[in-house]
Design an enzyme around this catalytic site. Structure first.
Site, mmCIF file in Angstrom:
data_model
loop_
_atom_site.group_PDB
_atom_site.id
_atom_site.type_symbol
_atom_site.label_atom_id
_atom_site.label_comp_id
_atom_site.label_asym_id
_atom_site.label_seq_id
_atom_site.Cartn_x
_atom_site.Cartn_y
_atom_site.Cartn_z
ATOM 1 N N ASP A 71 0.787 -1.238 0.000
ATOM 2 C CA ASP A 71 0.000 0.000 0.000
ATOM 3 C C ASP A 71 0.825 1.298 0.000
ATOM 4 O O ASP A 71 1.783 1.418 0.774
ATOM 5 C CB ASP A 71 -0.861 0.085 1.271
ATOM 6 N N TRP A 95 5.389 -10.403 0.886
ATOM 7 C CA TRP A 95 4.899 -9.627 2.025
ATOM 8 C C TRP A 95 5.564 -10.119 3.322
ATOM 9 O O TRP A 95 5.746 -11.313 3.518
ATOM 10 C CB TRP A 95 3.380 -9.774 2.122
ATOM 11 N N ARG A 196 -7.799 -1.531 11.608
ATOM 12 C CA ARG A 196 -6.536 -0.981 11.101
ATOM 13 C C ARG A 196 -6.697 0.128 10.071
ATOM 14 O O ARG A 196 -7.780 0.411 9.610
ATOM 15 C CB ARG A 196 -5.690 -2.097 10.490
HETATM 16 C C1 FRU Z 1 -3.930 -3.677 2.632
HETATM 17 C C2 FRU Z 1 -3.324 -4.120 3.937
HETATM 18 C C3 FRU Z 1 -3.711 -3.180 5.068
HETATM 19 C C4 FRU Z 1 -2.592 -3.386 6.039
HETATM 20 C C5 FRU Z 1 -1.412 -3.566 5.121
HETATM 21 C C6 FRU Z 1 -0.361 -4.490 5.662
HETATM 22 O O1 FRU Z 1 -3.205 -4.176 1.533
HETATM 23 O O2 FRU Z 1 -3.718 -5.433 4.239
HETATM 24 O O3 FRU Z 1 -4.980 -3.422 5.615
HETATM 25 O O4 FRU Z 1 -2.419 -2.306 6.892
HETATM 26 O O5 FRU Z 1 -1.911 -4.067 3.915
HETATM 27 O O6 FRU Z 1 0.755 -4.512 4.839
#
Ligand code: FRU
Length: 499
Positions: A71, A95, A196
């Protein structure tokens, strides 16, 4: 190649800066944070040469020097620079280990890498710094709000919202002494899951924040955006005001990355519901703490997620999204879209256009004059490349389909197709609705950046795709099927790097 050297130079200088700030009199928390950032940046620097040699890697979309990015986070204009952050794994091309990468720009077009802004504070039980926003608080301090994740604050049911304070130039960020700034206890008896992605905004003198989540243990339905109001100028004390918005679709399990902002005389709520990004246009009933939606749409159904934006120095709403879906194992993965200007169209829908200043990236120009299109594709002789901007105006005439091919092989056997059939725009197999008014021509604006294709049509349809193409597939063609059409004009530019 020039961008490669410049990018790495900045990264090296940035790492040196971080080492220097770790002086003996600093608290152990600050020292550990600096060490974590130095370690992360060394990892990225070591990986950068391989990542940057990859011919599929974009050159004019923001991405880290190497490894993973998701993001966009916390864009903010401060002291003549636009700062933009992004979710970043500095240790691999998948990730994990969420840090905040950092770039800045004077013009929203050309960018430079800055030191990583946030690393998880391992000593404070933090494993990830999730998405969030940046604001200047009532005391003039730059503040990042983000979601803190660790073994004792799990993403599903016990996340916390933390803050960090920026120095004068926003080069280094220190975790706020008031952390955690928002905890679950604010909600009283209401249990929020997947809580979040703070996004702060101001109405009059009141400072608000929205956060995503759901009220049904992520089992489906009750996906919500919750609303909070600051109780002090420092923005360290917040009150829960209730549910601003509940998603009307009971199949939606959760909402991530809400953005809530004014556009013209309306309010817009953008949500990422673990699927295509959706927007709702409506009004904010501030006394009732409710958003009333009048119209729903999709921003971009392609390889696009978790957008966020800001109001720029000219008052425009500028947004970036995460371009996802790249293959693993190449030493880099993910980039951000080009900056997009959002507007409210006269019919109440959202308009999306590439930032006009992106024309500064144009290099060599070529064009084709008006010509008829039939069954045989027209291959533009002077136009070829894997980093191109194209603007094509097409009159569909009687044709069943009209469109463009990019990354076309010489024999035409392979290409990435952008097709319009009178109802939908299809970019490499992903479709979005588009209806032309009587007499309206199709205007297709394409940004090809190696493996990224961003297509804008008539200022109101937008599709981003990640594509695989042979290195030698560089051709561009226009075509019509099932009848004759007219290519009114085609302009093309090769593109320079943003770095
Ligand atoms: C969206 C997300 C958010 C989170 C982030 C973690 O892609 O899942 O909700 O804060 O990515 O990397």
């Amino acid at each position: 190649m020039t961008h490669l050297i410049r990018g790495l130079g900045c990264l090296a200088a940035a790492t040196a800066g971080v080492v220097m700030v770790a002086t003996p009199d600093e608290t152990s928390g600050v020292r550990q944070a600096n060490e974590a950032i130095t370690r992360a940046m060394n990892s990225v620097r070591a990986a950068a040469p391989r990542a940057q040699e990859d011919p599929a890697r974009p050159i004019y979309h923001v991405c880290p020097p190497a490894f993973w990015c998701n993001d966009p986070n916390g864009p903010v204009f401060h002291r003549g620079y636009y700062h933009l952050f992004y979710q970043h794994n500095p240790y691999g091309d998948r990730w994990g280990h969420m840090h905040w990468g950092h770039v800045r720009s004077r013009d929203l077009v050309h960018w430079e890498h800055l030191p990583i802004a946030l690393a998880p504070s391992g000593e404070a039980g933090e494993e990830h710094c999730f998405s969030g926003c940046t604001v200047i608080n009532g005391k003039g301090q730059a503040m990042i709000f983000y979601t803190s994740i660790g073994p004792d604050r799990r993403a599903h049911d016990s996340a916390q919202q933390w803050a960090a304070l920026g120095d004068e130039d926003l080069m280094t960020w220190t975790k706020h002494p008031a952390n955690p700034v928002l905890t679950e206890s604010l909600h009283g008896d209401t249990k929020v899951f997947e809580w979040r992605d703070p996004f702060a905004f101001q109405v009059g003198r009141d400072r608000y924040m929205v956060l995503g989540g759901n009220l049904n243990a992520t089992r489906g339905g009750r996906a919500v955006v919750n609303l909070y109001r600051a109780e002090n100028d420092e923005l360290t004390e917040w009150r829960y005001l209730g549910v601003l918005f509940e998603h009307p679709d009971p199949k939606v399990v959760n909402i991530e990355c809400p953005n809530f902002f004014r556009l013209g005389n309306k309010c817009v709520l953008v949500v990422s519901p673990h699927g295509s990004v959706q927007h709702f246009v409506g009004s904010f009933d501030a006394p009732a703490h409710r958003f009333v939606s009048e119209l729903q749409g999709r921003l971009d159904p392609g390889n696009y997620y978790a957008p966020t934006g800001l109001e720029d120095a000219q008052g425009r709403c500028v947004m970036w999204g995460w371009v996802n879906g790249f293959p693993e194992g190449r030493g880099w993965n993910g980039c951000l879209t080009l900056p997009r200007v959002l507007t409210l169209l006269p019919n109440g829908e959202l308009g999306q256009e590439p930032l006009p200043e992106l024309s500064a990236l144009r290099d060599a120009h070529a064009s084709a004059a008006e010509l008829p299109l039939g069954e045989e594709p027209y291959v533009a002789p002077a136009i070829a490349g894997d980093t191109l901007e194209l603007i094509a105006e097409l009159d569909p005439g009687q044709a069943r389909q009209v469109g463009l091919q990019v990354r076309r092989s010489t024999d035409g056997a392979r290409s990435v197709k952008i097709v319009y059939d009178g109802r939908e725009l299809d970019v490499a197999g992903t479709r979005t609705p588009l209806r032309l008014a009587a007499g309206e021509k199709l205007v297709v604006h394409v940004f090809l950046d190696r493996s990224v294709v961003e297509v804008y049509a008539n200022g109101r349809a937008c599709v981003t795709r990640v594509v695989a193409a042979d290195e030698s597939d560089l051709g561009v063609a226009a075509f019509a099927t099932g009848g004759n059409a007219t290519l009114k004009r085609l302009d093309a530019w090769t593109m320079k790097t943003i770095w």
